[in-house]
Structures are given as structure tokens and as C-alpha cells.
Write a protein that holds these residues in place. Structure first.
Motif, PDB file in Angstrom:
ATOM      1  N   LEU A 266       0.771  -1.122  -0.011  1.00 49.38           N
ATOM      2  CA  LEU A 266       0.092   0.285   0.368  1.00 49.38           C
ATOM      3  C   LEU A 266       1.039   1.166  -0.232  1.00 49.38           C
ATOM      4  CD1 LEU A 266      -2.758   1.180   0.322  1.00 49.38           C
ATOM      5  CD2 LEU A 266      -3.399   1.170   3.116  1.00 49.38           C
ATOM      6  N   ALA A 267       1.938   1.231   0.447  1.00 49.80           N
ATOM      7  CA  ALA A 267       2.580   2.578   0.655  1.00 49.80           C
ATOM      8  C   ALA A 267       3.858   2.259  -0.818  1.00 49.80           C
ATOM      9  CB  ALA A 267       4.158   2.302   1.986  1.00 49.80           C
ATOM     10  N   ALA A 268       3.797   1.748  -1.381  1.00 55.00           N
ATOM     11  CA  ALA A 268       4.757   1.708  -2.106  1.00 55.00           C
ATOM     12  C   ALA A 268       3.342   2.554  -3.962  1.00 55.00           C
ATOM     13  CB  ALA A 268       4.311   0.226  -3.405  1.00 55.00           C
ATOM     14  N   ARG A 269       1.967   1.844  -3.887  1.00 53.62           N
ATOM     15  CA  ARG A 269       1.229   2.771  -4.222  1.00 53.62           C
ATOM     16  C   ARG A 269       0.713   3.612  -4.108  1.00 53.62           C
ATOM     17  NH1 ARG A 269      -3.950  -1.620  -3.753  1.00 53.62           N
ATOM     18  NH2 ARG A 269      -5.076   0.292  -5.169  1.00 53.62           N
ATOM     19  N   VAL A 270       0.668   4.051  -3.121  1.00 56.55           N
ATOM     20  CA  VAL A 270       0.230   5.855  -2.017  1.00 56.55           C
ATOM     21  C   VAL A 270       1.411   6.350  -2.798  1.00 56.55           C
ATOM     22  CG1 VAL A 270       0.041   6.567  -0.480  1.00 56.55           C
ATOM     23  CG2 VAL A 270      -1.309   5.528   0.080  1.00 56.55           C
ATOM     24  N   ARG A 271       2.753   6.060  -2.457  1.00 56.45           N
ATOM     25  CA  ARG A 271       3.802   7.254  -2.512  1.00 56.45           C
ATOM     26  C   ARG A 271       3.911   7.187  -4.213  1.00 56.45           C
ATOM     27  NH1 ARG A 271       9.057   8.338  -1.135  1.00 56.45           N
ATOM     28  NH2 ARG A 271      10.410   9.326  -2.264  1.00 56.45           N
ATOM     29  N   ALA A 272       3.035   6.143  -4.870  1.00 55.54           N
ATOM     30  CA  ALA A 272       3.624   5.893  -6.550  1.00 55.54           C
ATOM     31  C   ALA A 272       2.580   7.381  -7.058  1.00 55.54           C
ATOM     32  CB  ALA A 272       3.466   4.855  -7.021  1.00 55.54           C
ATOM     33  N   ALA A 273       1.602   6.870  -6.163  1.00 60.16           N
ATOM     34  CA  ALA A 273       0.744   7.926  -6.960  1.00 60.16           C
ATOM     35  C   ALA A 273       0.438   9.492  -6.385  1.00 60.16           C
ATOM     36  CB  ALA A 273      -1.681   7.471  -6.764  1.00 60.16           C
ATOM     37  N   SER A 274       0.654   9.610  -5.292  1.00 55.67           N
ATOM     38  CA  SER A 274       1.128  11.379  -4.939  1.00 55.67           C
ATOM     39  C   SER A 274       2.294  11.780  -4.511  1.00 55.67           C
ATOM     40  CB  SER A 274      -0.066  11.188  -3.287  1.00 55.67           C
ATOM     41  OG  SER A 274       0.654  10.274  -2.416  1.00 55.67           O
ATOM     42  N   HIS A 275       3.085  11.309  -4.745  1.00 57.89           N
ATOM     43  CA  HIS A 275       4.878  11.611  -4.103  1.00 57.89           C
ATOM     44  C   HIS A 275       5.432  12.902  -5.232  1.00 57.89           C
ATOM     45  CE1 HIS A 275       9.139  11.502  -2.814  1.00 57.89           C
ATOM     46  NE2 HIS A 275       8.480  12.190  -2.033  1.00 57.89           N
ATOM     47  N   LEU A 276       5.591  13.522  -4.945  1.00 58.94           N
ATOM     48  CA  LEU A 276       5.990  15.073  -5.289  1.00 58.94           C
ATOM     49  C   LEU A 276       7.337  15.332  -5.483  1.00 58.94           C
ATOM     50  CD1 LEU A 276       2.389  17.329  -6.484  1.00 58.94           C
ATOM     51  CD2 LEU A 276       3.381  14.914  -7.486  1.00 58.94           C
ATOM     52  N   THR A 277       8.047  15.838  -6.264  1.00 59.99           N
ATOM     53  CA  THR A 277       9.375  16.706  -5.969  1.00 59.99           C
ATOM     54  C   THR A 277       9.332  17.982  -6.160  1.00 59.99           C
ATOM     55  OG1 THR A 277      10.565  15.586  -7.894  1.00 59.99           O
ATOM     56  CG2 THR A 277      11.219  14.164  -5.368  1.00 59.99           C
ATOM     57  N   GLY A 278       9.885  18.830  -5.502  1.00 63.91           N
ATOM     58  CA  GLY A 278      10.120  20.413  -6.073  1.00 63.91           C
ATOM     59  C   GLY A 278      10.065  21.060  -4.826  1.00 63.91           C
ATOM     60  N   THR A 279       9.743  22.181  -4.734  1.00 62.69           N
ATOM     61  CA  THR A 279       9.664  23.331  -3.384  1.00 62.69           C
ATOM     62  C   THR A 279       8.875  24.003  -3.049  1.00 62.69           C
ATOM     63  OG1 THR A 279      12.156  23.939  -4.415  1.00 62.69           O
ATOM     64  CG2 THR A 279      10.778  25.221  -2.557  1.00 62.69           C
ATOM     65  N   PHE A 280       8.091  23.100  -2.209  1.00 65.25           N
ATOM     66  CA  PHE A 280       6.755  23.610  -1.122  1.00 65.25           C
ATOM     67  C   PHE A 280       6.449  23.988  -0.418  1.00 65.25           C
ATOM     68  CE2 PHE A 280       7.286  19.194  -4.013  1.00 65.25           C
ATOM     69  CZ  PHE A 280       6.407  19.935  -4.820  1.00 65.25           C
ATOM     70  N   LEU A 281       6.053  25.010   0.390  1.00 61.13           N
ATOM     71  CA  LEU A 281       5.408  25.875   0.719  1.00 61.13           C
ATOM     72  C   LEU A 281       4.826  24.393   1.857  1.00 61.13           C
ATOM     73  CD1 LEU A 281       5.671  28.060   2.982  1.00 61.13           C
ATOM     74  CD2 LEU A 281       3.968  28.873   1.779  1.00 61.13           C
ATOM     75  N   LEU A 282       4.614  24.446   3.002  1.00 55.75           N
ATOM     76  CA  LEU A 282       3.692  23.850   3.776  1.00 55.75           C
ATOM     77  C   LEU A 282       3.025  24.403   4.834  1.00 55.75           C
ATOM     78  CD1 LEU A 282       5.815  20.788   4.896  1.00 55.75           C
ATOM     79  CD2 LEU A 282       4.825  20.541   2.793  1.00 55.75           C
ATOM     80  N   ARG A 283       1.902  23.816   5.252  1.00 54.07           N
ATOM     81  CA  ARG A 283       0.461  24.155   5.816  1.00 54.07           C
ATOM     82  C   ARG A 283       1.223  25.105   7.178  1.00 54.07           C
ATOM     83  NH1 ARG A 283      -1.394  24.085  10.981  1.00 54.07           N
ATOM     84  NH2 ARG A 283      -3.575  25.110  11.014  1.00 54.07           N
ATOM     85  N   SER A 284       2.503  24.185   7.239  1.00 52.03           N
ATOM     86  CA  SER A 284       3.551  25.100   8.479  1.00 52.03           C
ATOM     87  C   SER A 284       3.949  25.502   9.056  1.00 52.03           C
ATOM     88  CB  SER A 284       4.015  23.493   9.698  1.00 52.03           C
ATOM     89  OG  SER A 284       4.466  23.154   8.301  1.00 52.03           O
ATOM     90  N   GLY A 285       3.730  26.548   7.699  1.00 50.89           N
ATOM     91  CA  GLY A 285       5.183  27.915   7.097  1.00 50.89           C
ATOM     92  C   GLY A 285       6.050  26.801   7.052  1.00 50.89           C
ATOM     93  N   ARG A 286       6.855  25.601   6.553  1.00 50.13           N
ATOM     94  CA  ARG A 286       7.697  24.860   6.626  1.00 50.13           C
ATOM     95  C   ARG A 286       7.832  25.026   5.270  1.00 50.13           C
ATOM     96  NH1 ARG A 286       7.829  20.107  10.831  1.00 50.13           N
ATOM     97  NH2 ARG A 286       7.280  21.028  12.899  1.00 50.13           N
ATOM     98  N   THR A 287       9.244  24.358   4.274  1.00 48.60           N
ATOM     99  CA  THR A 287       9.421  24.121   3.011  1.00 48.60           C
ATOM    100  C   THR A 287      10.320  22.753   3.442  1.00 48.60           C
ATOM    101  OG1 THR A 287      10.033  26.602   2.706  1.00 48.60           O
ATOM    102  CG2 THR A 287      10.945  24.722   1.046  1.00 48.60           C
ATOM    103  N   SER A 288       9.366  22.315   1.541  1.00 44.22           N
ATOM    104  CA  SER A 288      10.291  20.616   1.484  1.00 44.22           C
ATOM    105  C   SER A 288      10.283  20.594   0.734  1.00 44.22           C
ATOM    106  CB  SER A 288       8.956  20.244   2.457  1.00 44.22           C
ATOM    107  OG  SER A 288       9.212  18.551   1.546  1.00 44.22           O
ATOM    108  N   THR A 289      11.451  19.620   0.602  1.00 38.46           N
ATOM    109  CA  THR A 289      11.446  19.275  -1.221  1.00 38.46           C
ATOM    110  C   THR A 289      10.417  18.304  -1.874  1.00 38.46           C
ATOM    111  OG1 THR A 289      13.338  18.009  -0.083  1.00 38.46           O
ATOM    112  CG2 THR A 289      13.933  20.110  -0.847  1.00 38.46           C
ATOM    113  N   GLU A 290       9.675  17.498  -0.813  1.00 35.12           N
ATOM    114  CA  GLU A 290       9.027  16.619  -1.347  1.00 35.12           C
ATOM    115  C   GLU A 290       7.473  17.337  -0.126  1.00 35.12           C
ATOM    116  OE1 GLU A 290      10.224  12.900  -0.220  1.00 35.12           O
ATOM    117  OE2 GLU A 290      10.208  13.401   2.238  1.00 35.12           O
ATOM    118  N   TYR A 291       6.628  16.124  -1.316  1.00 36.39           N
ATOM    119  CA  TYR A 291       5.284  16.627  -0.772  1.00 36.39           C
ATOM    120  C   TYR A 291       4.100  15.134  -1.806  1.00 36.39           C
ATOM    121  CZ  TYR A 291       0.577  19.479  -1.042  1.00 36.39           C
ATOM    122  OH  TYR A 291      -0.323  20.656  -0.507  1.00 36.39           O
ATOM    123  N   PHE A 292       3.239  15.254  -0.463  1.00 36.72           N
ATOM    124  CA  PHE A 292       2.094  14.222  -0.943  1.00 36.72           C
ATOM    125  C   PHE A 292       0.974  14.502  -1.327  1.00 36.72           C
ATOM    126  CE2 PHE A 292       5.345  12.223   1.531  1.00 36.72           C
ATOM    127  CZ  PHE A 292       5.677  11.058   1.182  1.00 36.72           C
TER     128      PHE A 292
END
Ligand SMILES: O=P(O)(O)OC[C@H]1O[C@H](OP(=O)(O)OP(=O)(O)O)[C@H](O)[C@@H]1O
Ligand SMILES: O=C(O)c1cc(=O)[nH]c(=O)[nH]1
Length: 177
Positions: A7-33
Motif C-alpha cells: 500500500l505504501a508503494a501504491r500511495v507513494r507512486a500515486a502522490s509523491h511529488l518533488t520540488g519546492t513546496f511551502l507547507l501549511r506549517s510555514g515550513r518548506t519541503s522538497t517533497e509533498y504527498f
């Protein structure tokens, strides 16, 4: 491969993105589900809800989905378990019933929160305050993804147990070699 690893593999394949993302918390991340990508796939969403069903603690009265991504999860989980749903807005409507927690009363009920992704835990804490102010008993939180970035610990400080379907370690292990 275990069911959860698959299931983890399916969820990751469907939703895992890379780039630069501003998160709700104000943090910045290089990945986003992107939860909408796994929620929009009917077979994957069904498998996720199957998994969440096994995490609902005994004694639960209500399942509360957090706007927006938690709402389809709570709705399907409610169908699957027969437990009534509630829907918690980020802000109260400014017209009509002016409610922030929709779907009926919560006072004195044991409410389990249903969330898509937990990062800092901030969104869950906001919803917990809303429901506790309305007299609900809130002690458990289900989520699809725990990003493993301090949310679990922050929730624990306020008496909340986080029950993730998929942990950061499982999602990392599912990354293509
Ligand atoms: O644990 P946190 O640091 O609070 O971050 C996680 C929250 O951020 C996202 O919400 P978003 O505001 O993007 O919500 P939506 O797209 O579901 O409306 C996600 O769906 C969680 O609710
Ligand atoms: O922290 C967030 O805002 C967040 C992280 C993530 O991976 N996915 C998401 O929808 N929100």
C-alpha cells in the motif's frame, strides 16, 4: 512484500511529488504527498479506507474529517464502519448555520479525527480545540501519512494518540531503488 508495504508503494507512486513546496506549517519541503491524487483514485482510496478501518479504536462514537482532504476519508470510513461522520471546517461559515463542525452535535461523544497527512500536527490541533470546545472527547487521530516531522510528539503533548496508516519509514522504504 507485506500488505502495508504494498500500500505504501501504491500511495507513494500515486502522490509523491518533488520540488519546492511551502507547507501549511510555514515550513518548506522538497517533497509533498498530494493527497488528492490518492483520494481521486477509487481503487486506491478503497484500499486506504480498508486499512484505516482496522485503526478505529473500540468505543469510537463519531469520525470527524478535517477540511478538505480528511472529508472524503471520513465519509467512506463512516460508510464502512457504520459510525456517523462529522466534518470540521477550517473556519466557521459566515452565513447559514455559521457552524465550524458540521453534521450534528459532538458534546460528550468520543470523536476520532480523520486526516490525510500530518506534518507538524497544527491542523489536527486546531480541529481538536474546536471539538473539545464543543464538549467532545478527542483522544485519537487517524491519518493516512505521518510525515514523521514532529506531529506525533506535538499531538501527544495534548493527549492525542496518532494512528498512522503509513509511516515515514514505510514511505521511504517504498521509494524506487
Ligand atoms: O500537520 P500540519 O503541519 O498541520 O500539516 C498537515 C496539514 O496540511 C495540509 O492541509 P491543507 O491546509 O493543505 O488542507 P486541505 O488541502 O486538506 O484543505 C494537510 O492536508 C494537513 O491538514
Ligand atoms: O504539511 C503540509 O502542508 C502537507 C504536506 C504534504 O506532504 N501533503 C500535504 O497535502 N500537505
Amino acid at each position: 512484500m507485506s500488505d502495508n508495504a504494498a500500500l505504501a508503494a501504491r500511495v507513494r507512486a500515486a502522490s509523491h511529488l518533488t520540488g519546492t513546496f511551502l507547507l501549511r506549517s510555514g515550513r518548506t519541503s522538497t517533497e509533498y504527498f498530494d493527497k488528492y491524487l490518492f483520494e481521486a483514485d477509487p481503487e486506491l482510496l478503497a484500499a486506504i479506507v480498508d486499512g484505516l478501518t482496522g485503526l478505529v479504536p473500540p468505543g469510537t462514537d463519531l469520525l470527524a474529517g478535517l477540511e478538505l482532504g480528511g472529508v472524503p476519508l471520513a465519509t467512506l470510513l463512516s460508510q464502512r464502519t457504520g459510525l456517523p461522520a462529522r466534518f470540521v471546517r477550517k473556519k466557521a461559515k459566515e452565513y447559514g448555520t455559521r457552524r465550524i463542525a458540521e453534521g450534528g452535535e459532538v458534546t460528550g461523544r468520543r470523536v476520532v479525527l480523520v486526516e490525510d497527512v500530518v506534518t507538524s500536527g497544527g491542523a489536527v490541533l486546531d480541529a481538536t480545540k474546536v471539538l473539545r470546545d464543543d464538549g467532545a472527547i478527542v483522544e485519537d487521530v487517524l491519518c493516512v501519512i505521518d510525515r514523521g516531522e514532529g506531529g506525533r510528539e506535538r499531538l501527544a503533548e495534548l493527549g492525542l494518540t496518532l494512528r498512522p496508516l503509513l509511516t515515514r519509514a514505510e514511505l521511504d522504504a517504498a521509494a524506487a531503488p
